[in-house]
Design an enzyme around this catalytic site. Structure first.
Site, mmCIF file in Angstrom:
data_model
loop_
_atom_site.group_PDB
_atom_site.id
_atom_site.type_symbol
_atom_site.label_atom_id
_atom_site.label_comp_id
_atom_site.label_asym_id
_atom_site.label_seq_id
_atom_site.Cartn_x
_atom_site.Cartn_y
_atom_site.Cartn_z
ATOM 1 N N GLY A 174 0.824 -1.219 0.000
ATOM 2 C CA GLY A 174 0.000 0.000 0.000
ATOM 3 C C GLY A 174 0.851 1.259 0.000
ATOM 4 N N SER A 214 1.443 3.579 -2.415
ATOM 5 C CA SER A 214 1.230 4.607 -3.446
ATOM 6 C C SER A 214 0.960 5.988 -2.857
ATOM 7 C CB SER A 214 0.077 4.200 -4.370
ATOM 8 O OG SER A 214 -1.112 4.077 -3.626
ATOM 9 N N ASN A 239 1.954 -2.388 5.453
ATOM 10 C CA ASN A 239 1.418 -1.040 5.675
ATOM 11 C C ASN A 239 -0.013 -0.856 5.182
ATOM 12 O OD1 ASN A 239 1.702 2.114 5.812
ATOM 13 N ND2 ASN A 239 1.141 1.652 3.694
ATOM 14 N N SER A 255 -1.839 0.331 15.315
ATOM 15 C CA SER A 255 -2.445 1.652 15.569
ATOM 16 C C SER A 255 -2.726 1.781 17.059
ATOM 17 C CB SER A 255 -3.766 1.769 14.800
ATOM 18 O OG SER A 255 -4.511 2.882 15.260
ATOM 19 N N TYR A 312 -11.821 -1.631 12.751
ATOM 20 C CA TYR A 312 -10.421 -1.204 12.608
ATOM 21 C C TYR A 312 -9.604 -1.587 13.849
ATOM 22 C CZ TYR A 312 -6.560 2.073 11.603
ATOM 23 O OH TYR A 312 -5.332 2.642 11.358
ATOM 24 N N LYS A 341 -6.333 -4.068 14.129
ATOM 25 C CA LYS A 341 -5.020 -3.590 14.588
ATOM 26 C C LYS A 341 -4.563 -4.310 15.861
ATOM 27 C CE LYS A 341 -4.303 -0.735 11.219
ATOM 28 N NZ LYS A 341 -3.226 -0.989 10.247
ATOM 29 N N ILE A 377 -1.811 10.686 12.385
ATOM 30 C CA ILE A 377 -0.802 11.135 11.426
ATOM 31 C C ILE A 377 -1.524 11.764 10.232
ATOM 32 C CG2 ILE A 377 1.226 10.433 10.058
ATOM 33 C CD1 ILE A 377 1.395 9.810 13.148
HETATM 34 P P1 NAP Z 1 -3.723 5.811 3.311
HETATM 35 O O1 NAP Z 1 -3.188 7.154 2.973
HETATM 36 O O2 NAP Z 1 -5.170 5.550 3.106
HETATM 37 O O3 NAP Z 1 -2.835 4.706 2.588
HETATM 38 C C1 NAP Z 1 -3.151 3.342 2.658
HETATM 39 C C2 NAP Z 1 -2.712 2.686 1.374
HETATM 40 O O4 NAP Z 1 -3.071 1.289 1.413
HETATM 41 C C3 NAP Z 1 -3.416 3.290 0.158
HETATM 42 O O5 NAP Z 1 -2.486 3.508 -0.863
HETATM 43 C C4 NAP Z 1 -4.414 2.214 -0.222
HETATM 44 O O6 NAP Z 1 -4.805 2.215 -1.578
HETATM 45 C C5 NAP Z 1 -3.623 0.967 0.134
HETATM 46 N N1 NAP Z 1 -4.510 -0.192 0.145
HETATM 47 C C6 NAP Z 1 -5.774 -0.271 0.640
HETATM 48 N N2 NAP Z 1 -6.276 -1.489 0.415
HETATM 49 C C7 NAP Z 1 -5.327 -2.188 -0.251
HETATM 50 C C8 NAP Z 1 -5.265 -3.517 -0.762
HETATM 51 N N3 NAP Z 1 -6.286 -4.370 -0.613
HETATM 52 N N4 NAP Z 1 -4.152 -3.903 -1.410
HETATM 53 C C9 NAP Z 1 -3.096 -3.072 -1.565
HETATM 54 N N5 NAP Z 1 -3.095 -1.797 -1.091
HETATM 55 C C10 NAP Z 1 -4.202 -1.368 -0.433
HETATM 56 O O7 NAP Z 1 -3.439 5.486 4.861
HETATM 57 P P2 NAP Z 1 -2.203 5.875 5.801
HETATM 58 O O8 NAP Z 1 -2.697 6.870 6.766
HETATM 59 O O9 NAP Z 1 -0.969 6.139 5.009
HETATM 60 O O10 NAP Z 1 -2.068 4.491 6.589
HETATM 61 C C11 NAP Z 1 -1.028 3.548 6.360
HETATM 62 C C12 NAP Z 1 -1.092 2.507 7.476
HETATM 63 O O11 NAP Z 1 -0.902 3.161 8.740
HETATM 64 C C13 NAP Z 1 -2.441 1.790 7.561
HETATM 65 O O12 NAP Z 1 -2.244 0.442 7.908
HETATM 66 C C14 NAP Z 1 -3.136 2.516 8.680
HETATM 67 O O13 NAP Z 1 -4.108 1.735 9.315
HETATM 68 C C15 NAP Z 1 -1.963 2.836 9.605
HETATM 69 N N6 NAP Z 1 -2.233 3.942 10.529
HETATM 70 C C16 NAP Z 1 -2.446 5.212 10.067
HETATM 71 C C17 NAP Z 1 -2.706 6.224 10.988
HETATM 72 C C18 NAP Z 1 -2.924 7.655 10.565
HETATM 73 O O14 NAP Z 1 -3.179 8.492 11.460
HETATM 74 N N7 NAP Z 1 -2.833 8.004 9.302
HETATM 75 C C19 NAP Z 1 -2.774 5.930 12.346
HETATM 76 C C20 NAP Z 1 -2.571 4.628 12.769
HETATM 77 C C21 NAP Z 1 -2.283 3.642 11.853
HETATM 78 P P3 NAP Z 1 -6.213 2.926 -1.967
HETATM 79 O O15 NAP Z 1 -5.946 4.389 -1.812
HETATM 80 O O16 NAP Z 1 -6.487 2.474 -3.343
HETATM 81 O O17 NAP Z 1 -7.229 2.415 -0.978
#
Ligand code: NAP
Length: 246
Positions: free
Chosen positions: A8, A10, A89, A141, A154, A158, A187
């Site tokens: 993930g 991108s 991720n 998380s 969620y 996690k 984040i």
């Molecule tokens: P994000 O910007 O939504 O990025 C997540 C990425 O995962 C996106 O590129 C998404 O693609 C991809 N993805 C989703 N489903 C997928 C699949 N089936 N196969 C392959 N790729 C897939 O989220 P982020 O905030 O960077 O989060 C990254 C990680 O950190 C996640 O595991 C999230 O739970 C964790 N996290 C984030 C936060 C925060 O505050 N941001 C806090 C705690 C934990 P699409 O865009 O096409 O869906």
């Protein structure tokens, strides 16, 4: 050269981790969801990784699908020869109070966030076991540590990742493979852009540092866990939340 896979990757945290590990000298396998927009974004991330003088290739696959992960890991091994770091991720949210949460929302979040860790760890660990080395880093998380109203699905996924991290560490420790998790708080990414102002304000009030985290602050800790500096660290969950839990 050592190879790191980031699922993930991108956008958001995954894209930042890919660039940080490229800066650290890893070749980078960028997994992205198989859609046109993710492909375009992932190719841009690959170019940014290549600017650090490393090889970087995109691998489309839906990581919630066992067969797609098996095929992708095989392709990555053929392309790069070794797999030294796996960063699980990829993740999604489908928030809502439990009373109104559909079965579809529950199943979708468990499939992407939780089953993907089984799918990827299963196939990558076979390669790492033969090498007798490797680092696996899972994105958990604070919701998995403390729960969060509106995130039954969620937080379940996690919390499961934390159990999977400790089990992976125990099963593979004697083979020279470490497995750790990071537990981010709030984040700034496309994922948290979806939250309402009220949800953001409520979160901010609980953070000791009184600010949201930046993607680079997650990537820095992942970089440490992917390096030999963390060679005796395994089965741990590092919270990166600006002091959310104190
Ligand atoms: P994000 O910007 O939504 O990025 C997540 C990425 O995962 C996106 O590129 C998404 O693609 C991809 N993805 C989703 N489903 C997928 C699949 N089936 N196969 C392959 N790729 C897939 O989220 P982020 O905030 O960077 O989060 C990254 C990680 O950190 C996640 O595991 C999230 O739970 C964790 N996290 C984030 C936060 C925060 O505050 N941001 C806090 C705690 C934990 P699409 O865009 O096409 O869906």
């Amino acid at each position: 050269m050592a190879l790191a896979i980031i699922t993930g990757a991108s956008q958001g945290i995954g894209a930042c981790i890919a660039k940080r590990l490229a800066k650290d000298g890893f070749d980078i396998a960028i997994n992205h969801y198989p859609s046109d927009s993710d492909k375009v974004n992932a190719e841009k991330v690959a170019e940014e990784c290549q600017a650090f003088g490393v090889k970087s290739v995109c691998f489309p696959a839906d990581v919630s699908k066992y067969d797609e992960c098996e095929k992708m890991v095989k392709n990555i091994k053929n392309e790069f020869g070794s797999i030294d770091v796996l960063v699980n991720n990829a993740g999604i949210t489908k928030d809502g109070l439990l009373a109104r949460m559909s079965e579809e929302s529950y199943d979708a979040v468990i499939a992407v966030n939780q089953k993907s860790v089984f799918n990827m760890t299963k196939h990558v660990s076979l390669v790492m076991m033969k090498q007798r080395s490797g680092h696996i880093i899972n994105l958990a998380s604070v919701a998995g540590l403390y729960g969060n109203a509106g995130q039954f699905n969620y937080s379940a996924s996690k919390a499961a990742i934390i159990g999977m991290t400790k089990t992976t560490a125990k099963e593979f420790g004697s083979r020279g493979i470490t497995c750790n998790a990071v537990a981010p708080g709030f984040i700034k990414t496309p994922m948290t852009d979806k939250l309402t102002d009220a949800q953001r304000d409520a979160m901010l009030a609980q953070i000791a540092m009184k600010r949201y985290g930046e993607v680079e602050e997650i990537a820095g800790v992942v970089s440490f866990l992917a390096s030999s500096d963390s060679s005796y660290v395994t089965g741990q969950v590092i919270e990166i939340s600006g002091g959310l839990s104190m």
